[in-house]
Design an enzyme around this catalytic site. Structure first.
Site, PDB file in Angstrom:
ATOM      1  N   GLU A  63       0.889  -1.181   0.000  1.00 52.05           N
ATOM      2  CA  GLU A  63       0.000   0.000   0.000  1.00 52.05           C
ATOM      3  C   GLU A  63       0.917   1.219   0.000  1.00 52.05           C
ATOM      4  O   GLU A  63       1.446   1.596   1.052  1.00 52.05           O
ATOM      5  CB  GLU A  63      -0.900  -0.022   1.245  1.00 52.05           C
ATOM      6  N   CYS A  79      -2.378   9.479   2.654  1.00 53.86           N
ATOM      7  CA  CYS A  79      -1.884   8.909   1.393  1.00 53.86           C
ATOM      8  C   CYS A  79      -2.813   9.210   0.220  1.00 53.86           C
ATOM      9  O   CYS A  79      -2.356   9.398  -0.902  1.00 53.86           O
ATOM     10  CB  CYS A  79      -1.682   7.413   1.542  1.00 53.86           C
TER      11      CYS A  79
HETATM   12  P1  NAD Z   1       8.065   4.776   5.024  1.00 55.81           P
HETATM   13  O1  NAD Z   1       8.116   4.016   3.758  1.00 55.81           O
HETATM   14  O2  NAD Z   1       9.201   5.671   5.354  1.00 55.81           O
HETATM   15  O3  NAD Z   1       7.937   3.780   6.264  1.00 55.81           O
HETATM   16  C1  NAD Z   1       6.965   2.764   6.322  1.00 55.81           C
HETATM   17  C2  NAD Z   1       7.468   1.606   7.175  1.00 55.81           C
HETATM   18  O4  NAD Z   1       8.633   1.059   6.571  1.00 55.81           O
HETATM   19  C3  NAD Z   1       7.848   1.982   8.602  1.00 55.81           C
HETATM   20  O5  NAD Z   1       7.316   1.004   9.468  1.00 55.81           O
HETATM   21  C4  NAD Z   1       9.350   1.962   8.593  1.00 55.81           C
HETATM   22  O6  NAD Z   1       9.901   1.584   9.813  1.00 55.81           O
HETATM   23  C5  NAD Z   1       9.685   0.955   7.517  1.00 55.81           C
HETATM   24  N1  NAD Z   1      10.950   1.241   6.824  1.00 55.81           N
HETATM   25  C6  NAD Z   1      11.425   2.469   6.512  1.00 55.81           C
HETATM   26  N2  NAD Z   1      12.601   2.345   5.846  1.00 55.81           N
HETATM   27  C7  NAD Z   1      12.859   1.015   5.739  1.00 55.81           C
HETATM   28  C8  NAD Z   1      13.911   0.246   5.168  1.00 55.81           C
HETATM   29  N3  NAD Z   1      14.938   0.815   4.574  1.00 55.81           N
HETATM   30  N4  NAD Z   1      13.841  -1.100   5.246  1.00 55.81           N
HETATM   31  C9  NAD Z   1      12.789  -1.693   5.852  1.00 55.81           C
HETATM   32  N5  NAD Z   1      11.770  -1.013   6.426  1.00 55.81           N
HETATM   33  C10 NAD Z   1      11.797   0.308   6.385  1.00 55.81           C
HETATM   34  O7  NAD Z   1       6.682   5.562   4.994  1.00 55.81           O
HETATM   35  P2  NAD Z   1       6.092   6.574   6.043  1.00 55.81           P
HETATM   36  O8  NAD Z   1       6.916   7.818   6.054  1.00 55.81           O
HETATM   37  O9  NAD Z   1       5.842   5.895   7.348  1.00 55.81           O
HETATM   38  O10 NAD Z   1       4.668   6.888   5.381  1.00 55.81           O
HETATM   39  C11 NAD Z   1       4.510   7.815   4.369  1.00 55.81           C
HETATM   40  C12 NAD Z   1       4.314   7.150   3.031  1.00 55.81           C
HETATM   41  O11 NAD Z   1       3.393   6.094   3.135  1.00 55.81           O
HETATM   42  C13 NAD Z   1       3.713   8.102   2.008  1.00 55.81           C
HETATM   43  O12 NAD Z   1       4.340   7.875   0.771  1.00 55.81           O
HETATM   44  C14 NAD Z   1       2.269   7.680   1.939  1.00 55.81           C
HETATM   45  O13 NAD Z   1       1.619   7.973   0.733  1.00 55.81           O
HETATM   46  C15 NAD Z   1       2.372   6.219   2.150  1.00 55.81           C
HETATM   47  N6  NAD Z   1       1.132   5.705   2.696  1.00 55.81           N
HETATM   48  C16 NAD Z   1       0.384   4.886   1.933  1.00 55.81           C
HETATM   49  C17 NAD Z   1      -0.836   4.429   2.423  1.00 55.81           C
HETATM   50  C18 NAD Z   1      -1.713   3.530   1.615  1.00 55.81           C
HETATM   51  O14 NAD Z   1      -2.656   2.987   2.195  1.00 55.81           O
HETATM   52  N7  NAD Z   1      -1.485   3.321   0.348  1.00 55.81           N
HETATM   53  C19 NAD Z   1      -1.255   4.804   3.684  1.00 55.81           C
HETATM   54  C20 NAD Z   1      -0.452   5.657   4.422  1.00 55.81           C
HETATM   55  C21 NAD Z   1       0.743   6.087   3.931  1.00 55.81           C
END
Ligand code: NAD
Length: 452
Positions: A207, A241
């Site tokens: 997602e 998002c």
């Molecule tokens: P992110 O990708 O930075 O982090 C998401 C998760 O991934 C966290 O739990 C984090 O600990 C983990 N993570 C981060 N870097 C990692 C790595 N290198 N290796 C493994 N795991 C890692 O996203 P965010 O800042 O928490 O959220 C914002 C983003 O999420 C925006 O792009 C938003 O559009 C998207 N989002 C999508 C939805 C959806 O339902 N499609 C919902 C909410 C947010």
């Protein structure tokens, strides 16, 4: 990590999670737990980014309760073995499909709706009969720690375990073999998750994010579109998002649209103390957003407090698709407005970008709506509204292309965490000789007739 996954694998093998009564019991237990801890949940999310009780209920807890209620009500139907017709070649026989749980699942959450994005997938996983390792986002420190505390105290870790941490811990988790990974977050990290999952051939739901457009048709009622857009964009200070990332408005109504847009923002009075606004999650994101406010295009707002991590609703105008703000998802309270003459220009530009997570069309003209629906690919959308599609559990929620793989909510969540096992059951009273030696010309003729 290794011990947690091993314990869950062992527990899954006992078949306990497959019983419907167990699933419903766990869902009800989760709801009860959240209800009992609502005050703590409100306090934790307020500490993380000043989200109000009102917004926490409407956009997180209320949605979670509805998902639990729906699953408890519909589970008997979802788990049912489905009979399908059997083809002539397999006569006499019957065919059916059995939904079965995948096994040990990993759910990785994002910080912007820290409860909903962790627990809605968990509800789907429980409904489908799986065990769960949940890794909430470490960026929302307080909510992550509270989820770990209340869930780990209440649930057997062999069934449902919260693991806290950031990149290091998630990387360790990804080294384990799961039966399903459900990830919510950025497209960049989504690629890392997909790569790690591919190494172990683990199925994923991703997602992700993207730049979701809102398009206003020239004859549309500006008042309604503006009210709904302003709410959707500045909810959670734009950290949603599926928030409208930018607005494309027909040039003939641009001036009136902007006038009403500003009036609506002023009326809404977005402020933390009014319970309808939040902080930007951290200073890194606040700085990133501030750098996107191009003073030459600034039309309204642009004020911020770096110490408090707040940015007031900001409108940029005369924006073109080549501007910096149009490169990546904004994910904050800045709304670029693009004026267009012909809808084809906009469709072409949207299609040059990765497929958006959402798209919003404000129009009463069926031909206009159908044209965009047909020509533009996007995850989900709304006509004459924005964001609200997510509240209908009968609609699958997910992205396409760079905005995601797979979907969930309601029965689609159950499906995301299930395997549909196909079975053909043959009777033994009749055995046509058709496929067996000797393979005669007559048999081939008959087969050609049956499989023509
Ligand atoms: P992110 O990708 O930075 O982090 C998401 C998760 O991934 C966290 O739990 C984090 O600990 C983990 N993570 C981060 N870097 C990692 C790595 N290198 N290796 C493994 N795991 C890692 O996203 P965010 O800042 O928490 O959220 C914002 C983003 O999420 C925006 O792009 C938003 O559009 C998207 N989002 C999508 C939805 C959806 O339902 N499609 C919902 C909410 C947010």
């Amino acid at each position: 990590m290794n011990e947690i996954v091993a314990a869950q694998k062992k527990f899954f093998q006992t078949n306990v999670t497959k019983s419907i009564s167990f699933r419903i019991e766990q869902l009800k237990k989760l709801k009860q737990l959240l209800k009992e801890n609502e005050q703590l949940l409100n306090e934790a999310i307020f500490k993380d980014f000043k989200k109000s009780e009102f917004d926490t209920y409407t956009t997180e807890l209320g949605i979670i309760y509805s998902e639990i209620n729906l699953a408890c009500k519909k589970l008997h139907k979802w788990v049912r073995t489905k009979r399908v017709s059997t083809n002539f070649l397999n006569f006499p026989g019957k065919s059916y499909i059995i939904p079965e749980p995948l096994g040990v699942t990993l759910i990785i959450g994002a910080w912007n709706y820290p409860y909903q994005l962790s627990l809605s997938p968990a509800i789907a996983a429980i409904s489908a009969g799986n065990t769960i390792v949940l890794k909430p986002s470490e960026i929302a420190v307080e909510t992550s720690s509270l989820l770990a505390k209340i869930l780990n105290e209440a649930f057997d870790p062999a069934f449902f375990k919260v693991v806290e941490g950031g990149v290091i811990e998630t990387t360790k988790l990804l080294n384990e073999k799961f039966d399903k990974i459900f990830f919510t977050g950025s497209t960049a990290v989504g690629k890392i998750i997909y790569k790690a999952a591919a190494k172990k051939l683990t199925p994923v739901t991703l997602e992700l994010g993207g730049k979701s457009p809102a398009i206003i048709d020239e004859n549309f009622n500006i008042k309604v579109s503006v009210k709904r857009l302003v709410w959707a964009k500045f909810l959670n200070a734009g950290q949603t998002c599926i928030a409208p990332d930018y607005v494309c408005v027909h040039e003939s109504i641009k001036t009136e649209f902007l006038k009403q847009l500003i009036a609506e923002i002023k009326t809404s009075n977005f402020k933390i103390e009014n319970n309808n606004y939040v902080q930007i999650i951290n200073q890194k994101n606040t700085k990133r957003l501030i750098s996107l406010i191009n003073s030459e295009k600034l039309y309204f707002g642009g004020t911020y407090n770096l110490g408090e991590n707040t940015i007031d609703p900001t409108i940029l105008t005369d924006v073109s698709f080549n501007d910096e703000i149009m490169e990546d998802e904004i994910f904050g309270p800045i709304l670029p407005v693009i004026a267009y003459k012909n809808i084809d220009e906009i469709i072409t530009q949207i299609k040059l970008k990765p497929k958006p997570l959402a798209c919003y069309i404000f129009s009463n003209n069926n031909a206009f709506i159908k044209k965009i629906e047909k020509e533009v690919s996007f995850g989900s959308g709304a006509i004459n509204d924005a964001v609200m599609q997510i509240t209908n559990e009968n609609l699958p929620f997910g992205g396409v292309g760079n905005s995601g793989i797979g979907s969930y909510h309601g029965v689609y969540g159950f499906k995301a965490f299930s395997h549909y096992k196909s079975i053909l059951r043959k009777s033994t009273w009749f055995e046509p000789n058709l496929k067996y030696y000797p393979l005669t010309k007559f048999k081939l003729k008959l087969i050609k007739f049956l499989m023509r």
